[in-house]
Scaffold this motif. Structure first.
Motif, PDB file in Angstrom:
ATOM      1  N   TYR A 160       4.141   7.751  15.420  1.00  0.00           N
ATOM      2  CA  TYR A 160       4.606   6.976  14.257  1.00  0.00           C
ATOM      3  C   TYR A 160       4.016   5.575  14.346  1.00  0.00           C
ATOM      4  CZ  TYR A 160       7.943  10.757  13.979  1.00  0.00           C
ATOM      5  OH  TYR A 160       8.507  11.999  13.904  1.00  0.00           O
ATOM      6  N   ILE A 161       3.422   5.139  13.290  1.00  0.00           N
ATOM      7  CA  ILE A 161       2.835   3.791  13.295  1.00  0.00           C
ATOM      8  C   ILE A 161       3.489   2.957  12.205  1.00  0.00           C
ATOM      9  CG2 ILE A 161       0.739   2.428  12.913  1.00  0.00           C
ATOM     10  CD1 ILE A 161      -0.871   4.650  14.170  1.00  0.00           C
ATOM     11  N   LEU A 162       3.995   1.798  12.605  1.00  0.00           N
ATOM     12  CA  LEU A 162       4.517   0.836  11.629  1.00  0.00           C
ATOM     13  C   LEU A 162       3.403  -0.164  11.348  1.00  0.00           C
ATOM     14  CD1 LEU A 162       7.968   0.059  13.335  1.00  0.00           C
ATOM     15  CD2 LEU A 162       7.484   1.820  11.610  1.00  0.00           C
ATOM     16  N   ILE A 163       3.041  -0.306  10.082  1.00  0.00           N
ATOM     17  CA  ILE A 163       2.044  -1.320   9.720  1.00  0.00           C
ATOM     18  C   ILE A 163       2.794  -2.452   9.023  1.00  0.00           C
ATOM     19  CG2 ILE A 163       0.008  -1.855   8.319  1.00  0.00           C
ATOM     20  CD1 ILE A 163      -0.993   0.926   8.748  1.00  0.00           C
ATOM     21  N   SER A 164       2.646  -3.651   9.539  1.00  0.00           N
ATOM     22  CA  SER A 164       3.377  -4.768   8.954  1.00  0.00           C
ATOM     23  C   SER A 164       2.618  -6.073   9.166  1.00  0.00           C
ATOM     24  CB  SER A 164       4.787  -4.852   9.539  1.00  0.00           C
ATOM     25  OG  SER A 164       5.588  -5.715   8.744  1.00  0.00           O
ATOM     26  N   TYR A 165       3.200  -7.164   8.664  1.00  0.00           N
ATOM     27  CA  TYR A 165       2.540  -8.472   8.728  1.00  0.00           C
ATOM     28  C   TYR A 165       3.592  -9.531   8.414  1.00  0.00           C
ATOM     29  CZ  TYR A 165       2.585  -7.519   3.718  1.00  0.00           C
ATOM     30  OH  TYR A 165       3.000  -7.202   2.449  1.00  0.00           O
ATOM     31  N   GLY A 166       3.328 -10.756   8.809  1.00  0.00           N
ATOM     32  CA  GLY A 166       4.275 -11.838   8.524  1.00  0.00           C
ATOM     33  C   GLY A 166       5.604 -11.593   9.221  1.00  0.00           C
ATOM     34  N   SER A 167       6.685 -12.166   8.671  1.00  0.00           N
ATOM     35  CA  SER A 167       7.967 -12.089   9.364  1.00  0.00           C
ATOM     36  C   SER A 167       8.469 -10.654   9.485  1.00  0.00           C
ATOM     37  CB  SER A 167       9.006 -12.975   8.667  1.00  0.00           C
ATOM     38  OG  SER A 167       9.173 -12.576   7.332  1.00  0.00           O
ATOM     39  N   SER A 168       8.102  -9.768   8.562  1.00  0.00           N
ATOM     40  CA  SER A 168       8.598  -8.390   8.648  1.00  0.00           C
ATOM     41  C   SER A 168       8.031  -7.681   9.878  1.00  0.00           C
ATOM     42  CB  SER A 168       8.313  -7.611   7.367  1.00  0.00           C
ATOM     43  OG  SER A 168       6.982  -7.749   6.982  1.00  0.00           O
ATOM     44  N   ALA A 169       6.881  -8.152  10.370  1.00  0.00           N
ATOM     45  CA  ALA A 169       6.307  -7.546  11.577  1.00  0.00           C
ATOM     46  C   ALA A 169       7.211  -7.784  12.781  1.00  0.00           C
ATOM     47  CB  ALA A 169       4.918  -8.108  11.844  1.00  0.00           C
ATOM     48  N   ARG A 170       7.972  -8.871  12.764  1.00  0.00           N
ATOM     49  CA  ARG A 170       8.886  -9.146  13.886  1.00  0.00           C
ATOM     50  C   ARG A 170       9.930  -8.031  13.997  1.00  0.00           C
ATOM     51  NH1 ARG A 170       8.487 -14.992  15.039  1.00  0.00           N
ATOM     52  NH2 ARG A 170      10.426 -14.874  16.203  1.00  0.00           N
TER      53      ARG A 170
ATOM     54  N   GLU B 114      -8.949   4.194  11.354  1.00  0.00           N
ATOM     55  CA  GLU B 114      -9.156   4.593  12.749  1.00  0.00           C
ATOM     56  C   GLU B 114      -7.860   4.540  13.564  1.00  0.00           C
ATOM     57  OE1 GLU B 114     -12.300   2.162  14.297  1.00  0.00           O
ATOM     58  OE2 GLU B 114     -13.767   3.044  12.898  1.00  0.00           O
ATOM     59  N   LYS B 115      -7.098   3.499  13.362  1.00  0.00           N
ATOM     60  CA  LYS B 115      -5.858   3.356  14.139  1.00  0.00           C
ATOM     61  C   LYS B 115      -4.848   4.445  13.780  1.00  0.00           C
ATOM     62  CE  LYS B 115      -7.008  -0.554  16.195  1.00  0.00           C
ATOM     63  NZ  LYS B 115      -7.409  -0.502  17.608  1.00  0.00           N
ATOM     64  N   CYS B 116      -4.909   4.909  12.547  1.00  0.00           N
ATOM     65  CA  CYS B 116      -3.885   5.846  12.072  1.00  0.00           C
ATOM     66  C   CYS B 116      -4.314   7.304  12.159  1.00  0.00           C
ATOM     67  CB  CYS B 116      -3.505   5.520  10.629  1.00  0.00           C
ATOM     68  SG  CYS B 116      -2.742   3.895  10.458  1.00  0.00           S
ATOM     69  N   VAL B 117      -5.498   7.531  12.687  1.00  0.00           N
ATOM     70  CA  VAL B 117      -6.074   8.875  12.565  1.00  0.00           C
ATOM     71  C   VAL B 117      -5.220   9.946  13.274  1.00  0.00           C
ATOM     72  CG1 VAL B 117      -7.699   8.886  14.538  1.00  0.00           C
ATOM     73  CG2 VAL B 117      -8.356   9.957  12.359  1.00  0.00           C
ATOM     74  N   ASN B 118      -4.540   9.574  14.365  1.00  0.00           N
ATOM     75  CA  ASN B 118      -3.739  10.578  15.086  1.00  0.00           C
ATOM     76  C   ASN B 118      -2.238  10.477  14.788  1.00  0.00           C
ATOM     77  OD1 ASN B 118      -5.938  11.778  16.419  1.00  0.00           O
ATOM     78  ND2 ASN B 118      -5.984  10.037  17.851  1.00  0.00           N
ATOM     79  N   ALA B 119      -1.869   9.628  13.875  1.00  0.00           N
ATOM     80  CA  ALA B 119      -0.439   9.427  13.608  1.00  0.00           C
ATOM     81  C   ALA B 119       0.119  10.542  12.727  1.00  0.00           C
ATOM     82  CB  ALA B 119      -0.224   8.078  12.938  1.00  0.00           C
TER      83      ALA B 119
ATOM     84  N   ASN C  88      -4.738  10.762   5.300  1.00  0.00           N
ATOM     85  CA  ASN C  88      -3.642  11.536   4.731  1.00  0.00           C
ATOM     86  C   ASN C  88      -2.591  10.645   4.054  1.00  0.00           C
ATOM     87  OD1 ASN C  88      -2.576  13.988   4.200  1.00  0.00           O
ATOM     88  ND2 ASN C  88      -2.676  14.657   6.359  1.00  0.00           N
ATOM     89  N   PRO C  89      -2.864  10.202   2.835  1.00  0.00           N
ATOM     90  CA  PRO C  89      -1.961   9.237   2.183  1.00  0.00           C
ATOM     91  C   PRO C  89      -0.543   9.772   1.991  1.00  0.00           C
ATOM     92  CG  PRO C  89      -3.716   9.940   0.687  1.00  0.00           C
ATOM     93  CD  PRO C  89      -4.042  10.496   2.023  1.00  0.00           C
ATOM     94  N   ARG C  90      -0.371  11.083   2.029  1.00  0.00           N
ATOM     95  CA  ARG C  90       0.980  11.648   1.853  1.00  0.00           C
ATOM     96  C   ARG C  90       1.884  11.326   3.033  1.00  0.00           C
ATOM     97  NH1 ARG C  90       1.140  17.415  -0.980  1.00  0.00           N
ATOM     98  NH2 ARG C  90       0.288  16.770  -2.996  1.00  0.00           N
ATOM     99  N   ASN C  91       1.286  10.971   4.155  1.00  0.00           N
ATOM    100  CA  ASN C  91       2.085  10.650   5.338  1.00  0.00           C
ATOM    101  C   ASN C  91       2.369   9.156   5.466  1.00  0.00           C
ATOM    102  OD1 ASN C  91       2.034  13.319   5.945  1.00  0.00           O
ATOM    103  ND2 ASN C  91       0.366  13.160   7.428  1.00  0.00           N
ATOM    104  N   VAL C  92       2.110   8.441   4.382  1.00  0.00           N
ATOM    105  CA  VAL C  92       2.367   7.000   4.416  1.00  0.00           C
ATOM    106  C   VAL C  92       3.655   6.703   3.645  1.00  0.00           C
ATOM    107  CG1 VAL C  92       1.497   4.721   3.799  1.00  0.00           C
ATOM    108  CG2 VAL C  92      -0.100   6.487   4.567  1.00  0.00           C
TER     109      VAL C  92
END
Lengths: 274, 383
Positions: free
Chosen positions: B279-289, B323-328, B351-355
Motif C-alpha cells: 500500500y502506498i500513500l502519496i501525499s504532500y504538504g501538511s497532509s503528508a505528516r 515506477e514507485k507504484c509499480v508493485n503496489a 493501474n488507475p483503478r487501484n488509486v
C-alpha cells in the motif's frame, strides 16, 4: 544641454519601425517631444528604463533605444516601481494611455503618486480606447460617441491634473501635442524632478474619437487644442473659464522621495534600531 | 558566541529564512492570511542586509514590482494566499512569457473566494498549474516540515534562476502557522544558484532571448551594458514582438520544454518504507505528516505500507510515480481537496483503478484516522 544636434536616429530602434500608429495620430509628437527632452537633458540612454502597459500609446516603449519594458494592461507603474526601488540610479519613464493609466491602472496611479516615487508618468490622453477600436474611456466625458456608447456616454470623466494633485503627485503638468515645444520643456522638468511627476498630454485620435464625435481630421483636432486651451492663469480665462489650462500646476520639492526615504530605513535597520 | 542557527519558528518564517539563505534582495507584497508573516519578517530582515521591501497597493502590483526588480538583477519574491494568488495570475503569465526569474509563495487557505482564511486546504494545486491563461509550464514546490520548507525555498530561488521562470512555493495554513524546530544550514551546505549574466561585451549585439546550447538564457540587468526590449507579446530573440507562426510555435515550445524536459532535475520527493510496500500513500504538504504517521503505525502492526511524499508538484513527476507504484496493490492519494493530484497519479500509474482518495475538505487537517478508514475499506476490513 548637449553640444550634439538632435537626431532622431540616435534614440530609436529602426527594427521596430514602421510604427503602428494611424495617420494623424498625435502619439508620434509625444514621442518626438520625449526624445528631444532626453537629448536636451543630456541623459545617458543606458540610465533610462521606459516601462509601458498595453494600448496604442504603450507601444512607445519598443520604439525607443532605452531599456524597455512592455508589460500588461494598467500595471506599468507597478513594474516601474520595482525597477526604480531596486535600482534608484535609473530614470523611470512610464508612458500610458488614458484607459491604461486611469481605468484599469487607476489604483496604481494614485498609489505611485502617494508614495512619491521618482517616476515620470506621461498620460497620453486621447479620450478613447484606440487599440481595441474606439470604446469610451474614463476620460471621454459624458455625451460622447463611442462603439460602446452608441447612444452617447453617460459616464463622467476625471480631471487628470486634479486627481494627480489630490493623490499627492509632487509634479503635475498638462500640455497638448499642438504645443510640441512646451511639451518638451515640461517633460524635461518632469524627468528632472525628484519625485512622482505626472504630465498629461492631450493627443488626438482622429481615427476613432475624432470620427465618432465629428471633430474633424487630425489638423482640425490639433486646432482645437490651440483654441480650447490656454496657459495657467492667462487672461483668456477671464473671458472663457471653460478653457483647459496648460502648464505646470504643482512643483513640490519638499516631500521626501520614496527611494531616498527607504535608504534611511536601510541605515536604521543596519544599525539594529528597528 | 551563542550558536544562533537553531530556531523554533513558524513555517512562514522558515520560508523567510530560506529566502534569506538563497540571497533574496527584493520583496513586494500585500497582507493576506495565512501568508502575512512572510512579509512581516521580510519587512524587518531585508533592509538589515541592504535589501528592499515594499508593501504595494494590491497583489497585482506586488507581482509587477517583483518582475521589475528582477530585471535590474535582483532575486525577488512575493507571498500571498488564494484570493491574492488569483489576482497575480496575469502577471505570473507575463513572467512565464518574458522569462523573468521570480518566486511566489502561496500559503493556501480554503477556497473558492474568501473561503476559509484561517484554515487549512490544498485546493490551489491545479490553479498553480493552470491559473494563468494560455499554454505554459510552471514549477511548484511544497513541503511538510520546516526543515524542508527552508530547503524548497532555497531550491525555488535556484530553479527560478536556472530556468528563468516563476517558481511557486505552495505551502498550506498548517505548515505556514505551525511552530517547530529549524536548523539553519551553514553557508554552502545547500548550493545557491546566482543570476546567470551575459558575457557579451558592450557594443556587441546581445540577444536576450537566444538560448545557449544548454538551453539557458544569460540575462543582462537593466542599467547594464545592453538595452533590450522585454514584452509579454510573442517575441523574437531580440525581444521584439513577432507573430510569425514559426516564431510563435518555437517560443511556446521553448517555454514548455525548458521545464517539462527537465522534470527529473526539478523533481524533489521523499519516500518512507516503499521497498516492499503493498500500500502506498502519496501525499504532500501538511497532509503528508498524517500519512507518515499512519504508515509508521500500521508498519508496527505488520502491514506493508509506505509513503511517497511529493515536493515537486509541477512539473508532475509522472515517470517517478509510476515506477514507485509499480508493485503496489493499492495507492491512496492523501490530500486536502476534492482530488487534484490524484488525477495526475491516475494518469501516471499502470493501474488507475487501484488509486483511491483519502481527503478532507472541511478546513481541518486530515488525521491518520481519516486515512486509516480508507485503508481499511480497501483492505476489505470495514471502517
Amino acid at each position: 544641454m548637449t553640444e550634439k544636434p538632435f537626431n532622431f536616429k540616435d534614440y530609436i530602434r529602426p527594427r521596430f519601425f514602421p510604427h503602428i500608429w494611424c495617420p494623424g495620430c498625435g502619439h508620434g509628437i509625444v514621442l518626438g517631444s520625449l526624445l528631444r527632452a532626453v537629448h536636451e537633458l543630456g541623459l545617458n540612454k543606458n540610465e533610462i528604463v521606459i516601462t509601458s502597459g498595453i494600448g496604442c500609446s504603450s507601444r512607445i516603449s519598443g520604439y525607443v533605444d532605452f531599456h524597455s519594458l512592455h508589460t500588461i494592461h494598467g500595471r506599468a507603474l507597478t513594474f516601474a516601481t520595482g525597477v526604480k526601488l531596486s535600482k534608484p540610479g535609473l530614470k523611470a519613464i512610464v508612458p500610458m494611455g488614458d484607459g491604461d493609466a486611469l481605468a484599469i491602472g487607476g489604483n496604481h496611479f494614485i498609489h505611485a503618486a502617494r508614495r512619491n516615487i521618482d517616476i515620470t508618468a506621461i498620460v497620453m490622453n486621447n479620450r478613447i480606447y484606440g487599440m481595441t477600436g474606439g470604446q469610451f474611456s474614463p476620460l471621454s466625458g459624458s455625451g460622447k460617441k463611442a462603439t460602446t456608447a452608441p447612444y452617447l456616454t453617460i459616464d463622467r470623466d476625471f480631471d487628470v491634473v486634479e486627481l494627480a494633485k489630490s493623490a499627492g503627485a509632487t509634479f503635475v503638468a498638462r500640455s497638448t501635442v499642438f504645443h510640441a515645444n512646451e511639451c518638451k520643456d515640461i517633460l524635461k522638468k518632469a524627468i528632472s524632478h525628484k519625485g512622482f511627476s505626472v504630465v498629461e498630454i492631450l493627443t488626438q485620435c482622429p481615427t476613432y474619437y475624432g470620427r465618432k464625435n465629428k471633430e474633424g481630421d487630425a489638423i482640425q483636432m490639433m486646432e482645437g487644442y490651440k483654441t480650447n486651451t490656454t496657459r495657467i492663469g492667462s487672461k483668456k480665462l477671464e473671458k472663457n473659464p471653460n478653457l483647459i489650462q496648460r502648464g505646470i500646476f504643482v512643483e513640490n520639492t519638499e516631500v521626501p522621495e520614496y527611494c531616498k526615504a527607504y535608504d534611511e530605513i536601510i541605515k536604521t535597520a543596519m544599525k539594529g534600531k528597528a | 558566541m551563542k550558536d544562533n542557527n537553531i530556531k523554533f519558528i513558524q513555517g512562514n518564517e522558515a520560508c523567510v529564512e530560506g529566502a534569506i539563505y538563497a540571497g533574496i534582495d527584493f520583496f513586494a507584497g500585500y497582507p493576506i492570511t495565512p501568508s502575512t508573516e512572510i512579509m512581516e519578517h521580510l519587512a524587518y530582515r531585508l533592509p538589515q542586509k541592504g535589501g528592499k521591501f515594499i508593501q504595494m497597493e494590491d497583489e497585482i502590483a506586488s507581482m509587477g514590482a517583483i518582475i521589475g526588480a528582477s530585471l535590474t538583477g535582483n532575486k525577488v519574491m512575493t507571498a500571498t494566499s488564494g484570493p491574492g494568488f488569483s489576482l497575480k495570475q496575469e502577471a505570473l503569465g507575463y513572467a512565464c512569457m518574458a522569462e523573468i526569474p521570480c518566486v511566489i509563495a502561496n500559503v493556501q487557505r480554503g477556497g473558492p473566494s474568501t473561503g476559509n482564511p484561517t484554515h487549512v486546504s490544498q485546493g490551489d494545486v491545479n490553479q498553480v498549474r493552470w491559473g494563468t491563461h494560455g499554454d505554459h509550464a510552471i514549477i511548484a514546490l511544497t513541503a511538510s516540515n520546516h526543515q524542508d520548507v527552508f530547503k524548497i525555498t532555497v531550491e525555488a530561488f535556484n530553479m527560478a534562476e536556472t530556468y528563468r521562470t516563476p517558481v511557486v512555493i505552495l505551502l498550506d495554513e498548517v505548515i505556514g502557522h505551525m511552530r517547530e524546530k529549524l536548523v539553519i544550514p551553514k553557508p554552502g551546505e545547500i548550493p545557491v544558484v546566482a543570476r546567470l549574466r551575459t558575457s557579451v561585451k558592450k557594443g556587441v549585439d546581445y540577444h536576450p532571448y537566444l538560448p545557449r546550447e544548454d538551453g539557458r538564457l544569460p540575462m543582462s540587468d537593466f542599467g547594464a551594458a545592453h538595452k533590450y526590449n522585454v514584452t509579454g507579446l510573442f517575441h523574437d530573440m531580440w525581444g521584439f514582438p513577432n507573430n510569425d507562426p514559426r516564431v510563435v510555435s518555437e517560443l511556446l515550445r521553448h517555454l514548455v520544454d525548458k521545464i517539462e524536459n527537465n522534470v527529473n532535475e526539478i523533481n524533489m520527493y521523499k519516500e518512507y518504507w516503499l521497498d516492499d510496500a503493498e500500500y502506498i500513500l502519496i501525499s504532500y504538504g501538511s497532509s503528508a505528516r498524517s500519512a507518515i504517521h499512519l504508515a509508521k503505525n500500521r508498519r508496527a502492526r505488520g502491514i506493508k505500507i509506505g509513503v511517497l511524499e511529493l515536493q515537486t508538484l509541477w512539473p508532475f513527476p509522472s515517470e517517478m510515480v509510476r515506477e514507485k507504484c509499480v508493485n503496489a496493490k493499492s495507492v491512496i492519494v492523501v490530500e486536502m481537496n476534492m482530488g487534484q493530484i490524484i488525477t495526475q497519479v491516475k494518469n501516471a500509474v499502470d493501474n488507475p483503478r487501484n488509486v483511491f482518495l483519502a481527503n478532507r475538505i472541511d478546513g481541518e487537517l486530515i488525521s491518520p484516522t481519516d486515512i486509516k478508514s480508507i485503508l481499511r475499506m480497501i483492505q476489505g476490513k470495514g471502517v
